[in-house]
Write a protein that holds these residues in place. Structure first.
Motif, short mmCIF file in Angstrom:
data_model
loop_
_atom_site.label_atom_id
_atom_site.label_comp_id
_atom_site.label_asym_id
_atom_site.label_seq_id
_atom_site.Cartn_x
_atom_site.Cartn_y
_atom_site.Cartn_z
N THR A 20 0.85 -1.18 0.00
CA THR A 20 0.00 0.00 0.00
C THR A 20 0.89 1.24 0.00
OG1 THR A 20 -1.71 -1.17 1.26
CG2 THR A 20 -1.85 1.23 1.20
N ALA A 21 0.77 2.02 -1.04
CA ALA A 21 1.59 3.22 -1.14
C ALA A 21 1.11 4.26 -0.13
CB ALA A 21 1.51 3.80 -2.55
N PRO A 22 2.03 4.94 0.57
CA PRO A 22 1.62 5.97 1.53
C PRO A 22 0.99 7.16 0.83
CG PRO A 22 4.01 6.00 1.23
CD PRO A 22 3.49 4.81 0.49
N ASN A 23 0.08 7.84 1.54
CA ASN A 23 -0.52 9.06 1.00
C ASN A 23 0.24 10.28 1.52
OD1 ASN A 23 -1.38 9.42 3.67
ND2 ASN A 23 -3.44 8.63 3.24
N ASP A 24 -0.23 11.46 1.16
CA ASP A 24 0.50 12.67 1.54
C ASP A 24 0.52 12.88 3.05
OD1 ASP A 24 -2.20 13.18 1.68
OD2 ASP A 24 -2.19 14.92 0.36
N LEU A 25 -0.55 12.49 3.75
CA LEU A 25 -0.58 12.65 5.19
C LEU A 25 0.44 11.74 5.87
CD1 LEU A 25 -1.98 14.13 7.51
CD2 LEU A 25 -3.67 12.29 7.58
N MET A 26 0.59 10.52 5.35
CA MET A 26 1.59 9.61 5.90
C MET A 26 3.00 10.11 5.62
SD MET A 26 -0.29 6.06 4.76
CE MET A 26 1.06 5.01 5.27
N ALA A 27 3.20 10.70 4.45
CA ALA A 27 4.52 11.26 4.12
C ALA A 27 4.85 12.42 5.04
CB ALA A 27 4.54 11.70 2.66
N TRP A 28 3.87 13.28 5.32
CA TRP A 28 4.10 14.38 6.26
C TRP A 28 4.42 13.84 7.65
CZ3 TRP A 28 0.94 14.96 10.57
CH2 TRP A 28 1.24 16.06 11.37
N ASN A 29 3.72 12.79 8.06
CA ASN A 29 3.91 12.24 9.39
C ASN A 29 5.33 11.71 9.59
OD1 ASN A 29 2.58 11.63 11.93
ND2 ASN A 29 2.88 9.49 11.40
N ALA A 30 6.00 11.36 8.50
CA ALA A 30 7.38 10.89 8.59
C ALA A 30 8.38 12.04 8.56
CB ALA A 30 7.67 9.93 7.43
N ASP A 31 7.89 13.27 8.41
CA ASP A 31 8.76 14.45 8.27
C ASP A 31 8.69 15.28 9.55
OD1 ASP A 31 10.47 16.29 7.18
OD2 ASP A 31 8.97 17.24 5.91
N SER A 32 9.12 14.69 10.67
CA SER A 32 8.98 15.34 11.96
C SER A 32 10.18 16.22 12.28
CB SER A 32 8.77 14.29 13.06
OG SER A 32 9.79 13.31 13.00
N THR A 33 10.12 16.88 13.42
CA THR A 33 11.14 17.85 13.81
C THR A 33 11.69 17.51 15.20
OG1 THR A 33 9.43 19.28 14.75
CG2 THR A 33 10.07 19.68 12.47
N ARG A 34 12.69 18.28 15.60
CA ARG A 34 13.26 18.14 16.95
C ARG A 34 12.69 19.23 17.86
NH1 ARG A 34 17.25 17.18 13.17
NH2 ARG A 34 17.66 19.42 13.02
N MET A 35 12.76 18.97 19.17
CA MET A 35 12.28 19.95 20.14
C MET A 35 13.38 20.24 21.15
SD MET A 35 8.36 18.79 20.72
CE MET A 35 8.80 17.06 20.78
#
Length: 581
Positions: free
Chosen positions: A405-420
């Motif tokens: 199952t290919a990821p959608n745009d929301l899943m791609a964003w979810n993998a693009d996290s940041t540091r705090m």
């Protein structure tokens, strides 16, 4: 940068030794506190051992379930309808393939054992509620690991597929497994996420960076209508992830939708911090973040009040800012919109399972050693909240059935996290999550206590039905904390998908209460019982609400940036900070 002290150097060598020890434990456990779990387990076990009534009840239940399992095993020989003896959980969860023997017996045994453990870890007299929740959650996760659906030899769907395809599905599944393992070891993103490149496929609404400081870039979006409302919209996203969850693909971009409704839209893009930013504080995120952005918006659109929108942590920060501004008689805000944003953390959702004094200290030590909390460490915490049954079902589809199952745009964003940064996140966990200072009226900004009750501007509060991070009942508590005019809306979906809910998305719905009933301060359950269900996205309801608090649309296109700004000198959206790794 407004930080005035370095926590690392002021804590001294003895506390530094404590931090180093805890940081080593955190790295070994993936950020989970073994002390916290040990305390919860000991609390449950000691009280269970001294509760004869509970023990007797569990013993009787074990005997009853064993007898039921024996009857169920004998059913194929008696001709009696099997469903008559199936536990309620079975009938709700077992697919048709599991109705044949021996799979039906295995499923029945698994569900009976799971229900027994749920009963064993609940309602034990004397156990602290937090410890009971943690032990029960872990027991459910542990049971679900051994579900017969997770193994090829005991899953009838996998067996049927393997026979029909001659095992090709298992070969494809192993190839999927090896590919995923290689990506994990090389720290590469999930397969398929490369199809969504920032600035090319997602975050493509035209605009430009009109203000930048050390912590934020402020993006202003180009108008797409001949007329525009005078009041601009300023969006404050959560800094735990990149901002563009609200500007995904053109078809589901909330920002593009707002621009199309005739609004001048601004959005904050947070810096992806590193160890040099370890001493950035919550006050820095308030003053260098939202307040700096608000000042810039008011310079670009002078003389107009601002519709402020906050998503998740951004909404919490927005409430802090609004309360502080109210105390200073700063009336630049026209409305507040809170999207899945909490102001009371007594019911924080799944994260509350982990957040206690021991866990906070462990995370503080980990961040002390690194200077920040990494994206992977935060992602691991969120992943652990997902039910094992969901994770296992995906693994079965991918590794045993050989599906892809290919990821959608929301899943791609979810993998693009940041540091705090260390200091900010430590303050957030202690002041808001652990001590609930904002809801209790003890939170300070610039040395002065702020009060949410001082907020008087109209509020649009959105909760989502399946939110594990910010349960809608917790978001609803804004009703008890301010006397402002509040419109609360409950939408379908989870913490992210419920917000990214564009018109036309199939299966979406939202609940509202109309007229005077919406203004009554009732409990969440009573509110839900008196609400009406509407099919479709909540977005049209929101921009109709915004229209009611906005001036009439006026002709003319508003230029980007401050008066006199040269367009060629502005950085095109989505800016530079969102591209930081």
């Amino acid at each position: 940068m407004r930080s005035v002290r370095n926590w690392q150097t002021e804590e001294g060598p003895f506390q530094a030794l404590n931090h180093w020890k805890e940081a080593l434990i955190a790295q070994a456990t993936g950020g989970g506190s073994p002390a916290a779990f040990a305390l919860a387990l000991a609390d449950w076990w000691m009280h269970l051992c001294t509760a004869p009534g509970k023990q007797l009840k569990l013993g009787l239940k074990c005997g009853t379930e064993a007898a039921a399992l024996c009857r169920h095993a004998a059913l194929p020989w008696t001709g009696v309808n099997r469903s008559a003896s199936t536990p309620a959980a079975d009938s709700a969860q077992a697919p048709p393939a599991w109705q044949r023997e021996p799979f039906s017996l295995w499923w029945h045994a698994f569900q009976s054992a799971r229900l027994w453990w749920m009963d064993a870890t609940r309602d034990v007299p004397g156990v602290a509620a937090h410890h009971a929740d943690l032990v029960s959650f872990c027991a459910a996760q542990w049971c679900d690991m051994f579900s017969p659906a997770n193994f090829a030899w005991s899953n009838p769907v996998v067996l049927e597929r393997s026979l029909a395809e001659g095992g090709r599905n298992l070969i494809a599944g192993q190839m999927n497994f090896l590919a995923d393992l290689q990506r994990r070891l090389s720290h590469a993103p999930e397969e398929g996420t490369e199809r969504f490149q920032v600035g090319k496929d997602v975050a493509v609404t035209p605009g430009a960076v009109v203000f930048r400081n050390h912590l934020i870039e402020l993006i202003q979006y180009e108008p797409s209508t001949a007329t525009a409302h005078p009041e601009p919209i300023l969006i404050t996203p959560a800094w735990i992830m990149k901002y563009y969850v609200l500007d995904l693909s053109p078809g589901n971009s909330l920002i593009r939708h707002l621009v199309a409704q005739g609004y001048t839209v601004f959005c904050i893009s947070w810096r992806n911090v590193d160890s040099r930013d370890r001493n950035l504080s919550l006050d820095d995120y308030l003053h260098m973040g939202f307040m700096a952005a608000l000042d810039a918006v008011c310079r670009i659109v002078p003389g107009c009040r601002v519709h402020a929108v906050g998503y998740c942590l951004g909404g919490t920060l927005l409430c802090i800012a609004a309360a502080a501004m109210a105390g200073k008689k700063d009336d630049r805000l026209a409305t507040l919109t809170l999207l899945a944003a909490q102001t009371d953390f007594t019911e924080p959702g799944g994260l509350g399972l982990y957040i206690d004094a021991s866990e906070v200290y462990l995370l503080e030590s980990l961040m002390w050693a690194q200077g920040y909390l990494s994206a992977g460490q935060m992602s691991a915490a969120f992943q652990s909240l997902r039910p094992v049954s969901d994770t296992a079902a995906r693994a079965v589809r991918r590794y045993l059935l050989g599906e892809h199952t290919a990821p959608n745009d929301l899943m791609a964003w979810n993998a693009d996290s940041t540091r705090m940064p260390y200091r900010m996140h430590a303050e957030y966990l202690r002041k808001l999550f652990l001590n609930n200072e904002l809801a209790d009226g003890r939170y300070q900004v610039d040395g002065r206590i702020i009060a949410l009750r001082n907020i008087r501007v109209p509020i649009y509060a959105l909760g989502t039905e399946n939110d594990r991070i910010a349960p809608w009942q917790s978001i609803y508590k804004i009703h008890y904390q301010t006397d402002a005019d509040i419109r609360f809306v409950l939408a379908s979906g989870g913490h992210n998908a419920g917000v990214v809910s564009e018109p036309g998305h199939p299966g979406r719905w939202h609940r509202v209460r109309q007229g005077e009933m919406d203004r009554l301060r009732v409990g969440p359950d009573e509110w839900a019982a008196g609400s009406s269900l509407r099919a479709g996205s909540w977005w049209p309801d929101w921009h109709a609400w915004l229209d009611a608090y906005s001036g009439p649309a006026q002709p003319g296109l508003r230029p980007l940036g401050e008066p006199g700004a040269i367009r060629a000198s502005l950085t095109p959206a989505p800016g530079l900070f969102v591209l930081q790794n």
